[in-house]
Design an enzyme around this catalytic site. Structure first.
Site, short mmCIF file in Angstrom:
data_model
loop_
_atom_site.label_atom_id
_atom_site.label_comp_id
_atom_site.label_asym_id
_atom_site.label_seq_id
_atom_site.Cartn_x
_atom_site.Cartn_y
_atom_site.Cartn_z
N CYS A 97 64.74 13.61 3.64
CA CYS A 97 65.22 14.23 2.40
C CYS A 97 66.39 13.49 1.75
O CYS A 97 66.83 13.86 0.67
CB CYS A 97 65.59 15.68 2.65
N HIS A 147 73.01 20.06 -1.58
CA HIS A 147 71.67 19.90 -1.02
C HIS A 147 71.02 21.29 -1.02
O HIS A 147 69.89 21.43 -1.47
CB HIS A 147 71.77 19.33 0.40
N HIS A 205 62.42 22.26 -2.82
CA HIS A 205 62.94 21.09 -2.11
C HIS A 205 61.89 20.00 -2.22
O HIS A 205 60.82 20.10 -1.62
CB HIS A 205 63.21 21.45 -0.65
#
Lengths: 205, 84, 399
Positions: free
Chosen positions: C160, C293, C328
């Site tokens: 990620c 995040h 995400h």
């Protein structure tokens, strides 16, 4: 300011051998498959880390190479920061296949979390970091082949900018029974100057 | 129940890749997570998959696992009470 | 402050818009792109919610004017659309006029095609063209080919934080003079592989995700692509380019705790944020907005909150996670959030953290929940990936 950096130590894992600085430190002619070779290689290095067996083949190979280098390399001081820069061609394909197998059959559908965790090529770096508590910079690149020029440049930049005191770098590729690892430590002192030509030479050894 | 406990120990060793451990090393009351056998959160998730795959029990809340997976005894008790 | 590397163009496609303008409009209209999954036939389709790009592959192919014989995965389609928008946005006429590189990032690659056609490869020839599309490097090489980039091309895959790391490398290559210009970013499409994987890790939410909320239950997966064009000061001067913003700080550190979970005190995150501030020659109180995040997993948001408190202490800036809008987007997250950070700078706006009700009891942090107009000079953006890979970027206003 252009400092010179050196290859302090290097290791190969291929052809059922573990090689450190060109010398064979372990060879396994009995075990044909990679999983068993990695197990016997691990045992030969007297590493006490049972989490090794939870890792996928790519992480095990990365981990072993790092163990060999770190055990046989003394850095300037105890608190030296070590960055990690790895690359390969197949990314995590070997483990991706295994995960896919656990979700292929609609009638036998049990995705495995432990396998899924390893379906990323940089988890091996994570494992090395956890084991040796390395909290410095880390990166993973995907190339067609080992790219000595890119690595040499990248590691030099990290060292020149005092980003870290040393860099653990190299190529760790695993795809089924095909595996090829060439991992090395670059720092201010070493046995060979850190040039593209020297890296290519050592890679081909 | 004794057979189930032995079976659980074998499955745990195999599914969780506990290479250095034998069935005889796992006591029925030994703490499996944390300091005990050293299992972690991913192992807990694998055990949840095992409960479903081998015993037909579906756990939807991972937090339930904490009490169920405390030891071989608690696992065996839970499975024999809930098995499908 | 360290001046930084100039950003002269950006392109994005996500579940909240197919272009830069559409994304911006959705952000200010508080219009999320989270819904039940429509384009993938997964057994979980009635259970999970995702941030899906609202165009099917046929339409994407048509938009790119690709021949029928093409073998683009959905990741490659999204990536190329975003990369082309970025290049156009940067008003680049001749890509080979200067030494130009491409650094892309992905975790899914062509898995969407492989999982669909793998077993058919044994039986028939029809879909075998997609075999080559599987590799992580494939989308990158397709973009390089389409745009005519040959000087430097590579792919980063660090979960990620991948796109953030791509942007960081690009900035370094400009700063060190290795490249005059570089297109950096990432792309990931939804796939059954990732859906099932995240489901089995039990970190997916069945409802709209709630970043930084006490009652958060997990993330929504998303798909997207975004790219930035970075150019050296001399190219900017020679071409009289408009600079959108600067990348003034960047850093990466490893959390060294667990393969997929973050350490309780957010060690890696703290190190990355502190180092990025160092590189930028800024103090915590210079940061006006943190684009976190904020995946809405119990673990990340708790860990990241603690890390933010450790770094910012009494100088807490406005912060939010935009994952309530897009989900995400994995390897693309760092890139789409870079775009949102730059939009924040350009428009002096903090974008809201959707679905927030109750602060996390341990840390009590409260994100912005409405569009906040304020003077923004510096934005800090975090992306943390599995494998403990923690990265931070700092974007600064052009002056």
């Amino acid at each position: 300011m252009h400092n010179k950096f050196y290859i302090q130590s290097y290791c190969h894992i291929k052809n059922n051998q573990l090689r450190l600085n060109g010398d064979v430190i372990f060879e396994d002619r009995l075990n044909e498959n990679l999983k068993d070779f990695l197990k016997s290689a691990y045992k030969s290095q007297t590493i006490k880390y049972s989490k090794f067996f939870k890792m996928d083949s790519l992480s095990k190979t990365s981990f072993l190479a790092a163990e060999i280098i770190l055990k046989n390399t003394t850095l300037e001081n105890e608190n030296s920061t070590i960055a990690i820069v790895f690359s390969n061609n197949a990314a995590s394909l070997d483990t991706d296949r295994k995960f896919q197998e656990s979700i292929n059959d609609v009638d036998n559908f049990y995705p495995s979390p432990a396998v899924f965790v390893y379906t990323l090529p940089n988890i091996g770096i994570g494992e090395i970091s956890i084991r040796h508590q390395l909290k410095s910079e880390n990166a993973f690149f995907v190339f067609e082949n080992y790219n000595a020029g890119f690595h040499q440049n990248y590691e030099n930049i990290l060292l020149q900018n005092n980003n870290s005191d040393a860099v653990l770098a190299g190529w760790v590729n695993v795809d089924g029974e095909n595996y090829d690892a060439f991992v090395y430590m670059i720092s201010k002192k070493g046995i060979l100057e850190h040039t593209k030509e020297n890296l290519i030479k050592l890679y081909k050894e | 129940m004794e057979n189930l406990k032995k079976e659980l120990k074998e499955k745990i060793i195999e599914n969780l890749n506990l290479e250095d451990i034998e069935v005889a090393d796992i006591g029925d009351d030994d703490v499996l997570f944390g300091d005990g056998l050293g299992l972690d959160s991913i192992d807990a998730l694998e055990l949840i998959v095992m409960l479903d795959k081998d015993y037909g029990i579906k756990l939807t809340d991972p937090k339930e696992g904490k009490s169920i997976f405390q030891s071989i005894n608690t696992m065996a008790k839970y499975i024999s009470e809930n098995k499908n | 402050m360290n001046k930084g590397v100039a950003i002269t163009g950006m392109g994005i496609i996500s579940s909240i818009g197919n272009t830069l303008e559409e994304n911006f409009q959705s952000l200010i209209d508080k219009k999320p792109g989270i819904s039940k999954i429509k384009k993938i036939d997964t057994i979980h389709k009635d259970v999970i919610k995702v941030g899906e790009v609202d165009i099917d592959n046929a339409a994407l192919i048509q938009f790119l004017n690709l021949p029928e014989s093409n073998n683009y995965s959905r990741t490659a389609l999204l990536a190329e659309i975003a990369a082309k928008e970025a290049v156009k946005n940067a008003k680049i006429k001749d890509i080979n006029q200067y030494k130009t590189g491409l650094i892309s990032a992905t975790s899914v690659g062509g898995m969407d095609k492989t999982e669909k056609y793998y077993y058919s490869y044994f039986e028939e020839n029809k879909n075998r063209k997609y075999i080559d599309a599987h590799s992580l490097g494939d989308a990158t090489s397709k973009i390089a080919s389409s745009l005519g980039i040959t000087d430097f091309v590579t792919t980063i895959s660090t979960a990620c934080s991948s796109a953030t790391n791509a942007i960081m490398l690009g900035a370094r290559m400009i700063k060190s003079g290795k490249l005059d210009r570089v297109i950096v970013g990432g792309a990931d499409c939804l796939s059954k592989f990732t859906i099932n994987g995240f489901k089995t890790l039990m970190i997916l939410s069945e409802t709209d995700c709630k970043p930084f909320d006490e009652n958060r239950t997990g993330l929504n997966l998303g798909e997207a692509a975004a790219f930035l064009v970075l150019e050296s000061d001399s190219v900017v001067a020679r071409e009289n380019k408009e600079v959108l913003a600067y990348i003034s700080g960047y850093a990466n550190a490893n959390d060294a705790f667990h393969q997929t979970a973050s350490s309780e005190n957010g060690e890696g995150a703290t190190l990355a944020m502190k180092k990025a501030l160092d590189i930028a020659n800024l103090s915590p109180n210079d940061i006006d907005y943190i684009n976190a995040h904020g995946t809405a997993t119990p673990n990340n948001d708790s860990s990241e909150s603690k890390a933010i408190l450790r770094v910012f202490e009494n100088n807490m800036p406005s912060f939010s996670s935009t994952k309530g809008y897009t989900g995400h987007t994995l390897a693309a997250a760092g890139a789409i959030e870079a775009v949102y950070s730059i939009l924040a700078l350009q428009n002096d706006m903090v974008f809201p953290n959707l679905n927030f009700n109750t602060p996390i009891s341990e840390t009590k942090l409260i994100p912005e929940t409405e569009v906040l107009k304020k003077n923004i000079n510096h934005v800090l953006s975090n992306s943390f990936g599995f494998g403990g890979n923690c990265s931070t970027l700092i974007f600064s206003k052009k002056y």
